[in-house]
Design a protein around this motif. Structure first.
Motif, PDB file in Angstrom:
ATOM      1  N   TYR A 136       4.704   5.561  -5.099  1.00 20.36           N
ATOM      2  CA  TYR A 136       5.609   6.257  -4.754  1.00 20.36           C
ATOM      3  C   TYR A 136       5.521   6.046  -6.295  1.00 20.36           C
ATOM      4  O   TYR A 136       6.775   5.694  -7.294  1.00 20.36           O
ATOM      5  N   ALA A 137       3.906   4.957  -7.205  1.00 15.40           N
ATOM      6  CA  ALA A 137       4.938   3.943  -8.282  1.00 15.40           C
ATOM      7  C   ALA A 137       4.707   5.734  -9.918  1.00 15.40           C
ATOM      8  O   ALA A 137       3.034   6.451  -9.734  1.00 15.40           O
ATOM      9  N   THR A 138       5.307   5.265 -10.788  1.00 13.78           N
ATOM     10  CA  THR A 138       5.754   6.263 -11.724  1.00 13.78           C
ATOM     11  C   THR A 138       4.940   5.381 -12.885  1.00 13.78           C
ATOM     12  O   THR A 138       4.027   4.527 -12.289  1.00 13.78           O
ATOM     13  N   ASN A 139       4.742   6.347 -14.115  1.00 12.14           N
ATOM     14  CA  ASN A 139       3.543   5.294 -14.770  1.00 12.14           C
ATOM     15  C   ASN A 139       4.811   4.572 -15.869  1.00 12.14           C
ATOM     16  O   ASN A 139       4.304   3.330 -15.861  1.00 12.14           O
ATOM     17  N   THR A 140       5.635   4.643 -15.481  1.00  8.56           N
ATOM     18  CA  THR A 140       7.150   3.260 -16.465  1.00  8.56           C
ATOM     19  C   THR A 140       6.530   2.081 -15.297  1.00  8.56           C
ATOM     20  O   THR A 140       6.608   1.058 -15.703  1.00  8.56           O
ATOM     21  N   ASP A 141       6.750   2.491 -14.153  1.00  4.95           N
ATOM     22  CA  ASP A 141       5.959   1.167 -13.019  1.00  4.95           C
ATOM     23  C   ASP A 141       4.988   0.502 -13.903  1.00  4.95           C
ATOM     24  O   ASP A 141       5.158  -0.786 -13.698  1.00  4.95           O
TER      25      ASP A 141
ATOM     26  N   GLU B  71       0.909  -1.019  -0.052  1.00  8.63           N
ATOM     27  CA  GLU B  71       0.135   0.044   0.019  1.00  8.63           C
ATOM     28  C   GLU B  71       0.398   1.332  -0.441  1.00  8.63           C
ATOM     29  O   GLU B  71       0.241   1.797  -0.465  1.00  8.63           O
ATOM     30  N   GLU B  72       2.379   1.151   1.144  1.00  8.00           N
ATOM     31  CA  GLU B  72       2.377   2.240   0.807  1.00  8.00           C
ATOM     32  C   GLU B  72       4.027   2.867  -0.430  1.00  8.00           C
ATOM     33  O   GLU B  72       3.456   4.028  -0.893  1.00  8.00           O
ATOM     34  N   GLU B  73       4.102   1.272  -0.997  1.00  2.92           N
ATOM     35  CA  GLU B  73       4.654   1.948  -2.030  1.00  2.92           C
ATOM     36  C   GLU B  73       3.998   2.243  -3.175  1.00  2.92           C
ATOM     37  O   GLU B  73       4.176   2.965  -4.657  1.00  2.92           O
ATOM     38  N   LYS B  74       2.480   2.246  -2.968  1.00  2.00           N
ATOM     39  CA  LYS B  74       1.849   2.650  -4.039  1.00  2.00           C
ATOM     40  C   LYS B  74       1.946   3.979  -4.657  1.00  2.00           C
ATOM     41  O   LYS B  74       1.511   4.797  -5.445  1.00  2.00           O
TER      42      LYS B  74
END
Length: 235
Positions: free
Chosen positions: A213-218, A208-211
């Motif tokens: 910082y997700a970028t479009n590339t990810d 949940e925390e990782e979401k």
């Protein structure tokens, strides 16, 4: 952490200045309480043979330094003054030291390795305004093993059962390894599912925390991974 945690400050790791530094570090780390004891260095479990304690004046110095560091900090932390003099010297000596610790301002008292229920009761009768703690080594320690209700009846306010979780974990691992060696695997329901394990150790909170910082590339990269490959990488 929502549950108060008690730090084990052992014997303070040196002289009065070291003791004060130990208390400051415990406060800075956010502990709710800390043990300080009167064993010599190197210290060991109070229920083992050959225990030795420092003289009375040095034992009191440690607790006084602890109280001073607490007051100067301006933060709240519970000071648990422990003596190992029951096994190292005598029961009477442990009572004397506990009373002295209470007199200089300890918040909680602990005599380690009390040898009978009668000793436990006598301990709880000194310094009546100061809570008493019991340390119970399951499976063969010096102190009689009482359940929480029995301890409360004797007069204790806090109790530690330090070997319970470690002991059942050791036994479970031994039994499981023996079963695997014999060609068996843990039965369904005897261990948590992988989903339960992920929840317990925090995988889902991490995801949940990782979401955040997700970028479009990810996101594109993840969508382009074949399901079978994604499953292998997740494993």
């Amino acid at each position: 952490m929502s549950i108060p945690i008690i730090a084990d400050g052992d014997n303070g790791y040196g002289n009065a200045m070291n003791v004060k530094r130990t208390i400051r570090e415990a406060i800075r780390a956010g502990y709710a309480g800390i043990f300080l004891e009167d064993q010599v260095s190197p210290k060991a479990c109070g229920h083992t043979r050959g225990r030795k304690v420092v003289p009375r004046d040095e034992a009191l110095m440690r607790i006084k330094a602890t109280i001073d560091a607490h007051k100067k900090s301006g933060f709240d932390i519970v000071i648990i003054a422990r003596t190992d003099s029951r096994q190292a010297v005598s029961f009477d000596e442990s009572l004397w030291r506990s009373q002295a610790f209470a007199d200089v301002g300890a918040d909680v008292l602990l005599i380690d390795a009390l040898a009978s229920r009668e000793e436990m009761k006598a301990f709880c009768e000194i310094a009546p305004s100061v809570p008493k703690m019991a340390n119970l080594l399951e499976g063969g320690g010096k102190t009689p093993i009482l359940n929480p209700t029995e301890l409360e009846d004797v007069g204790f306010k806090i109790a530690a059962y330090p070997l319970s979780l470690m002991g059942v974990s050791i036994r479970a691992m031994q039994n499981t390894l023996t079963a695997i060696k014999g060609g068996q695997i843990p039965s369904h329901g005897s261990i948590p599912t992988f989903e339960e394990i992920k929840e317990i150790v925090g995988f889902n909170s991490y995801y949940e925390e990782e979401k955040r910082y997700a970028t479009n590339t990810d996101q594109v990269s993840l969508q382009n991974v074949a399901p079978s490959s994604r499953a292998r990488s997740d494993g």
